[in-house]
Scaffold this motif. Structure first.
Motif, PDB file in Angstrom:
ATOM      1  N   ILE A  56       0.838  -1.208   0.000  1.00  0.00           N
ATOM      2  CA  ILE A  56       0.000   0.000   0.000  1.00  0.00           C
ATOM      3  C   ILE A  56       0.871   1.256   0.000  1.00  0.00           C
ATOM      4  O   ILE A  56       0.646   2.185  -0.770  1.00  0.00           O
ATOM      5  N   GLU A  57       1.876   1.236   0.852  1.00  0.00           N
ATOM      6  CA  GLU A  57       2.804   2.373   0.917  1.00  0.00           C
ATOM      7  C   GLU A  57       3.521   2.543  -0.428  1.00  0.00           C
ATOM      8  O   GLU A  57       3.669   3.662  -0.929  1.00  0.00           O
TER       9      GLU A  57
ATOM     10  N   LYS B  98     -18.171  -5.901  -4.718  1.00  0.00           N
ATOM     11  CA  LYS B  98     -18.158  -5.501  -3.308  1.00  0.00           C
ATOM     12  C   LYS B  98     -17.097  -4.432  -3.065  1.00  0.00           C
ATOM     13  O   LYS B  98     -17.350  -3.413  -2.420  1.00  0.00           O
ATOM     14  N   ILE B  99     -15.885  -4.664  -3.572  1.00  0.00           N
ATOM     15  CA  ILE B  99     -14.802  -3.697  -3.402  1.00  0.00           C
ATOM     16  C   ILE B  99     -15.120  -2.410  -4.154  1.00  0.00           C
ATOM     17  O   ILE B  99     -14.906  -1.308  -3.648  1.00  0.00           O
ATOM     18  N   ALA B 100     -15.645  -2.533  -5.355  1.00  0.00           N
ATOM     19  CA  ALA B 100     -15.986  -1.338  -6.151  1.00  0.00           C
ATOM     20  C   ALA B 100     -16.956  -0.457  -5.364  1.00  0.00           C
ATOM     21  O   ALA B 100     -16.807   0.758  -5.304  1.00  0.00           O
ATOM     22  N   LYS B 101     -17.936  -1.089  -4.708  1.00  0.00           N
ATOM     23  CA  LYS B 101     -18.916  -0.325  -3.915  1.00  0.00           C
ATOM     24  C   LYS B 101     -18.237   0.385  -2.747  1.00  0.00           C
ATOM     25  O   LYS B 101     -18.565   1.516  -2.413  1.00  0.00           O
ATOM     26  N   MET B 102     -17.279  -0.320  -2.103  1.00  0.00           N
ATOM     27  CA  MET B 102     -16.554   0.290  -0.977  1.00  0.00           C
ATOM     28  C   MET B 102     -15.796   1.526  -1.435  1.00  0.00           C
ATOM     29  O   MET B 102     -15.758   2.552  -0.764  1.00  0.00           O
TER      30      MET B 102
ATOM     31  N   GLY C   2      -6.704  -1.761  -9.874  1.00  0.00           N
ATOM     32  CA  GLY C   2      -7.564  -2.926  -9.709  1.00  0.00           C
ATOM     33  C   GLY C   2      -6.777  -4.010  -9.023  1.00  0.00           C
ATOM     34  O   GLY C   2      -5.662  -3.780  -8.569  1.00  0.00           O
ATOM     35  N   TYR C   3      -7.351  -5.211  -8.923  1.00  0.00           N
ATOM     36  CA  TYR C   3      -6.604  -6.271  -8.261  1.00  0.00           C
ATOM     37  C   TYR C   3      -6.982  -7.635  -8.798  1.00  0.00           C
ATOM     38  O   TYR C   3      -8.029  -7.827  -9.408  1.00  0.00           O
TER      39      TYR C   3
ATOM     40  N   ALA D 245      -5.495  -0.118  -0.805  1.00  0.00           N
ATOM     41  CA  ALA D 245      -4.598  -0.103  -1.970  1.00  0.00           C
ATOM     42  C   ALA D 245      -5.247   0.656  -3.126  1.00  0.00           C
ATOM     43  O   ALA D 245      -4.600   1.444  -3.819  1.00  0.00           O
ATOM     44  N   LEU D 246      -6.546   0.429  -3.322  1.00  0.00           N
ATOM     45  CA  LEU D 246      -7.254   1.100  -4.412  1.00  0.00           C
ATOM     46  C   LEU D 246      -7.364   2.594  -4.130  1.00  0.00           C
ATOM     47  O   LEU D 246      -7.196   3.419  -5.022  1.00  0.00           O
ATOM     48  N   VAL D 247      -7.618   2.932  -2.863  1.00  0.00           N
ATOM     49  CA  VAL D 247      -7.698   4.346  -2.494  1.00  0.00           C
ATOM     50  C   VAL D 247      -6.323   5.013  -2.674  1.00  0.00           C
ATOM     51  O   VAL D 247      -6.213   6.164  -3.038  1.00  0.00           O
TER      52      VAL D 247
END
Length: 209
Positions: A67-68, A132-136, A104-105, A97-99
């Motif tokens: 993430i970093e 689910k992740i897209a909604k988050m 994508g992943y 990570a997306l933020v």
């Protein structure tokens, strides 16, 4: 007729997975694995030399975490696309990570075609991820206007969610470590939680950050 191959860098500490991904990607004539690394530090050091179009980034790495690394790469090379490679499909880590800037992943047990589809999708401007992740991610950009937190507390919690330590938060906000700690204490008390992970989970759920 000459054409450009898409340059791909793999950052993955598991040797077998690294080799496997390299073989799959290199089997496609349009793609070329320039380098693969077992840690983020080496990958970042060689970005100028490798000139990747895409970096396939593991999240749990020795030393600096994925993430970093994503945040650092995106800041210095905004044109590089990052695909997260993870065991945990719908976790808070993937969301962070997306933020931080990943496009994508894919999961570590993705099939050959899923891996290649994800690369193609990102190269075409898409973002491979589960609903689910897209909604988050979408929800994270729609903050709750009735947040109990002050703008400064929200800022502190966002930095906490990015994995920053108390001293890093203090440095970034130009306050003392004690001030940062007292902001965090206020956040816990306003959100009625007792730990960092609870605070981040509740704030994400209630769209406070």
């Amino acid at each position: 007729m000459s054409y450009f191959k898409s340059r791909i860098v793999i950052v993955e500490d598991n040797h077998a997975i690294r080799e496997g991904f390299s073989l799959i990607i290199n089997s496609v004539s349009d793609y070329y694995v320039v380098s693969s690394y077992e840690n983020a530090e080496d990958a970042i050091k060689n970005l100028k030399k490798d000139k990747p179009d895409i970096v396939l980034m593991d999240l749990e790495l020795p030393g600096m975490n994925g993430i970093e690394a994503i945040g650092i790469i995106k800041k210095s090379h905004p044109n590089i696309d990052l695909i997260v490679n993870t065991i945990y499909e719908n976790s808070e880590l993937v969301f962070q990570a997306l933020v931080s800037g990943a496009s994508g992943y894919i999961t570590k047990n993705s099939s050959h075609s899923e891996l290649l589809d994800a690369i193609e999708e990102v190269l075409n401007g898409g973002a491979p991820m589960s609903t689910k992740i897209a909604k988050m991610v979408v929800a994270s950009f729609q903050k709750n206007p009735n947040s109990p937190l002050s703008p400064r507390e929200t800022q502190v919690l966002e930095l906490l969610a990015k994995g920053k330590s108390y001293s890093m938060i203090a440095q970034e906000l130009f306050v003392t470590k004690e001030t940062a700690k007292s902001h965090i204490k206020n956040i816990y008390s306003k959100l009625q939680v007792n730990s960092k992970s609870e605070a981040i989970a509740k704030a994400t759920r209630e769209k406070l950050i």
